[in-house]
Design an enzyme around this catalytic site. Structure first.
Site, PDB file in Angstrom:
ATOM      1  CE  LYS A 182      -2.122 -87.533 -14.245  1.00  0.00           C
ATOM      2  NZ  LYS A 182      -2.642 -87.317 -12.890  1.00  0.00           N
ATOM      3  CG  HIS A 233       2.254 -85.096 -14.624  1.00  0.00           C
ATOM      4  ND1 HIS A 233       2.173 -85.210 -13.262  1.00  0.00           N
ATOM      5  CD2 HIS A 233       1.256 -84.254 -14.971  1.00  0.00           C
ATOM      6  CE1 HIS A 233       1.142 -84.488 -12.818  1.00  0.00           C
ATOM      7  NE2 HIS A 233       0.590 -83.893 -13.837  1.00  0.00           N
ATOM      8  CE1 TYR A 292      -1.238 -83.946  -9.764  1.00  0.00           C
ATOM      9  CE2 TYR A 292      -2.742 -85.769  -9.490  1.00  0.00           C
ATOM     10  CZ  TYR A 292      -2.215 -84.760 -10.266  1.00  0.00           C
ATOM     11  OH  TYR A 292      -2.684 -84.555 -11.542  1.00  0.00           O
ATOM     12  CG  ASP A 346      -5.707 -88.849 -12.688  1.00  0.00           C
ATOM     13  OD1 ASP A 346      -5.312 -89.451 -13.709  1.00  0.00           O
ATOM     14  OD2 ASP A 346      -5.232 -87.755 -12.322  1.00  0.00           O
TER      15      ASP A 346
HETATM   16  P1  NAD Z   1     -11.676 -80.070 -10.925  1.00  0.00           P
HETATM   17  O1  NAD Z   1     -12.062 -79.407 -12.184  1.00  0.00           O
HETATM   18  O2  NAD Z   1     -12.077 -81.471 -10.675  1.00  0.00           O
HETATM   19  O3  NAD Z   1     -12.143 -79.136  -9.716  1.00  0.00           O
HETATM   20  C1  NAD Z   1     -11.958 -79.539  -8.402  1.00  0.00           C
HETATM   21  C2  NAD Z   1     -12.514 -78.499  -7.436  1.00  0.00           C
HETATM   22  O4  NAD Z   1     -13.858 -78.168  -7.813  1.00  0.00           O
HETATM   23  C3  NAD Z   1     -12.623 -79.086  -6.034  1.00  0.00           C
HETATM   24  O5  NAD Z   1     -11.489 -78.743  -5.305  1.00  0.00           O
HETATM   25  C4  NAD Z   1     -13.860 -78.449  -5.476  1.00  0.00           C
HETATM   26  O6  NAD Z   1     -13.510 -77.281  -4.810  1.00  0.00           O
HETATM   27  C5  NAD Z   1     -14.677 -78.078  -6.656  1.00  0.00           C
HETATM   28  N1  NAD Z   1     -15.828 -78.982  -6.877  1.00  0.00           N
HETATM   29  C6  NAD Z   1     -15.807 -80.322  -7.071  1.00  0.00           C
HETATM   30  N2  NAD Z   1     -17.042 -80.782  -7.324  1.00  0.00           N
HETATM   31  C7  NAD Z   1     -17.858 -79.696  -7.307  1.00  0.00           C
HETATM   32  C8  NAD Z   1     -19.245 -79.537  -7.508  1.00  0.00           C
HETATM   33  N3  NAD Z   1     -20.028 -80.561  -7.823  1.00  0.00           N
HETATM   34  N4  NAD Z   1     -19.752 -78.289  -7.414  1.00  0.00           N
HETATM   35  C9  NAD Z   1     -18.974 -77.236  -7.122  1.00  0.00           C
HETATM   36  N5  NAD Z   1     -17.639 -77.332  -6.922  1.00  0.00           N
HETATM   37  C10 NAD Z   1     -17.088 -78.555  -7.019  1.00  0.00           C
HETATM   38  O7  NAD Z   1     -10.157 -79.836 -10.800  1.00  0.00           O
HETATM   39  P2  NAD Z   1      -8.771 -80.454 -10.922  1.00  0.00           P
HETATM   40  O8  NAD Z   1      -8.390 -81.039  -9.617  1.00  0.00           O
HETATM   41  O9  NAD Z   1      -7.952 -79.405 -11.539  1.00  0.00           O
HETATM   42  O10 NAD Z   1      -8.869 -81.624 -12.011  1.00  0.00           O
HETATM   43  C11 NAD Z   1      -9.343 -82.889 -11.711  1.00  0.00           C
HETATM   44  C12 NAD Z   1      -8.216 -83.914 -11.659  1.00  0.00           C
HETATM   45  O11 NAD Z   1      -7.517 -83.925 -12.887  1.00  0.00           O
HETATM   46  C13 NAD Z   1      -7.126 -83.631 -10.630  1.00  0.00           C
HETATM   47  O12 NAD Z   1      -7.535 -83.921  -9.320  1.00  0.00           O
HETATM   48  C14 NAD Z   1      -6.023 -84.496 -11.147  1.00  0.00           C
HETATM   49  O13 NAD Z   1      -6.234 -85.856 -10.789  1.00  0.00           O
HETATM   50  C15 NAD Z   1      -6.160 -84.300 -12.651  1.00  0.00           C
HETATM   51  N6  NAD Z   1      -5.290 -83.219 -13.197  1.00  0.00           N
HETATM   52  C16 NAD Z   1      -4.293 -83.570 -14.068  1.00  0.00           C
HETATM   53  C17 NAD Z   1      -3.447 -82.604 -14.584  1.00  0.00           C
HETATM   54  C18 NAD Z   1      -2.351 -82.998 -15.547  1.00  0.00           C
HETATM   55  O14 NAD Z   1      -1.453 -82.180 -15.803  1.00  0.00           O
HETATM   56  N7  NAD Z   1      -2.404 -84.190 -16.090  1.00  0.00           N
HETATM   57  C19 NAD Z   1      -3.618 -81.253 -14.228  1.00  0.00           C
HETATM   58  C20 NAD Z   1      -4.653 -80.910 -13.363  1.00  0.00           C
HETATM   59  C21 NAD Z   1      -5.482 -81.906 -12.858  1.00  0.00           C
END
Ligand code: NAD
Length: 322
Positions: free
Chosen positions: A80, A113, A51, A46
């Site tokens: 996106k 997005h 990004y 994704d």
């Molecule tokens: P996430 O909830 O996946 O959290 C990521 C963070 O959690 C990492 O940086 C790491 O520090 C920590 N982490 C990961 N695995 C872990 C584990 N097993 N134990 C403990 N800590 C852990 O956060 P995110 O990046 O906000 O969301 C995931 C994805 O969603 C993004 O990378 C992106 O691709 C997408 N996203 C989309 C939008 C949108 O507006 N459409 C917004 C935010 C994110």
């Protein structure tokens, strides 16, 4: 939920329920991180123009394909359209840049997005331009680009064969309902923030009843937002919440797995991000076990309408989810 994918409307394409998120994966790391994620077993990547890492992500994909770990058709690549390119004059231009940066000849799923048309910024001026359109700007600048024109351009991408499925992100029921009144191709998915603090149950029920699949982002709650201004960061990090920790201990899983399994057990796809191979592995290991009804009931009690990805709380004067 023993199925590891959902089937998308119109194309019948299988979208993996567990994918890999790339927000905040830095460009100088992204090639290796994506390569590792594919090696671990992730088949959905994704990404987004915003990004700023599509070239490096593309290199990671290319390396995995070159080494024979996967074929292109085994992967499901999502990216996106950014807010500054909603105008009918700029969707194709923006998409073509993304396709080139990713080094691909088609995208599996292309999402709008945000339902937020911002003033166009030429690609050679700033890329990606973010929410503010110039260094001096202190306010977001909108553009009169209706979503129906933007969606028509998204549909043209499908007709051209460059995109297999199209969808939206951060839309609510009103904006989905409007889209349904004119679309030739229904959105395949809606990507939104979902975690036990913000389960969005009614939105999920309503949208899925219209044959649109849901992808949850930020499954771990506040982790990615700690450097952003947001009242929500005062909430206890979900990964350290007693309820999550106690379910995790009881099952011999880690807290992250509990949060992810909670979503996929509702048929919601997840896209966790991690740059650490060990976490990539546990975050992907979600199908050989399940949460009981009792455990799900405990998790349901955490709901408190707490949202972390909110432009308004970053000072953008945009209460998008109000
Ligand atoms: P996430 O909830 O996946 O959290 C990521 C963070 O959690 C990492 O940086 C790491 O520090 C920590 N982490 C990961 N695995 C872990 C584990 N097993 N134990 C403990 N800590 C852990 O956060 P995110 O990046 O906000 O969301 C995931 C994805 O969603 C993004 O990378 C992106 O691709 C997408 N996203 C989309 C939008 C949108 O507006 N459409 C917004 C935010 C994110």
């Amino acid at each position: 939920m023993s199925q590891q994918h959902v089937v998308l409307n119109r194309t019948g394409d299988k979208m993996p329920l567990v994918g890999f998120g790339t927000w905040k994966v830095q460009s100088d790391q992204a090639e290796d991180v994506i390569y590792d994620a594919i090696k671990v077993g992730y088949r959905l990547i994704d990404d987004a123009c915003d990004y700023g890492n599509e070239q490096a992500v593309g290199k990671g994909i290319a390396r995995a394909i070159k080494e024979g770990i996967v074929k292109r058709e085994d992967l499901f690549v999502v990216t996106k359209l950014w807010n500054t390119y909603h105008s009918k004059d700029h969707v194709q231009e923006a998409f073509n840049r993304q396709l080139k940066d990713l080094g691909l000849d088609y995208i599996d799923l292309y999402l709008i997005h945000f339902p937020v048309p911002l003033k166009y910024v030429p690609l050679d001026k700033a890329y990606p331009p973010g929410w503010y359109q110039s260094e001096q700007a202190t306010k977001v600048e909108y553009e009169r680009s209706p979503i129906h024109e933007c969606w028509r351009e998204m549909e043209k991408l499908v007709d051209s064969g460059k995109v297999r499925n199209i969808g939206v992100s951060n839309f609510n029921v009103q904006s989905m309902l409007d889209l349904f009144t004119y679309c030739k191709y229904k959105p395949a998915t809606l990507q939104i923030e979902i975690h036990p603090y913000l389960p969005q149950k009614r939105l999920v029920e309503w949208v899925t009843s219209h044959d649109v699949h849901i992808t949850a982002y930020s499954s771990f709650g506040p982790v990615s937002y700690e450097d952003l201004t947001d009242d929500g960061r005062k909430a206890k990090p979900l990964l350290q919440h007693d309820t999550i920790k106690s379910i995790a201990n009881k099952k011999g899983k880690d807290p992250g797995q509990i949060l992810l399994r909670w979503a996929i057990q509702r048929g919601i796809a997840v896209i966790p991000k991690s740059t650490h191979v060990e976490r990539m592995k546990t975050n992907h290991d979600l199908f050989s076990w399940e949460l009981t009804d009792e455990e799900n009931k405990e998790l349901d009690k955490l709901s408190q309408g707490l949202r972390f990805n909110n432009p308004d709380s970053y000072g953008f004067d945009l209460p998008l989810f109000a």
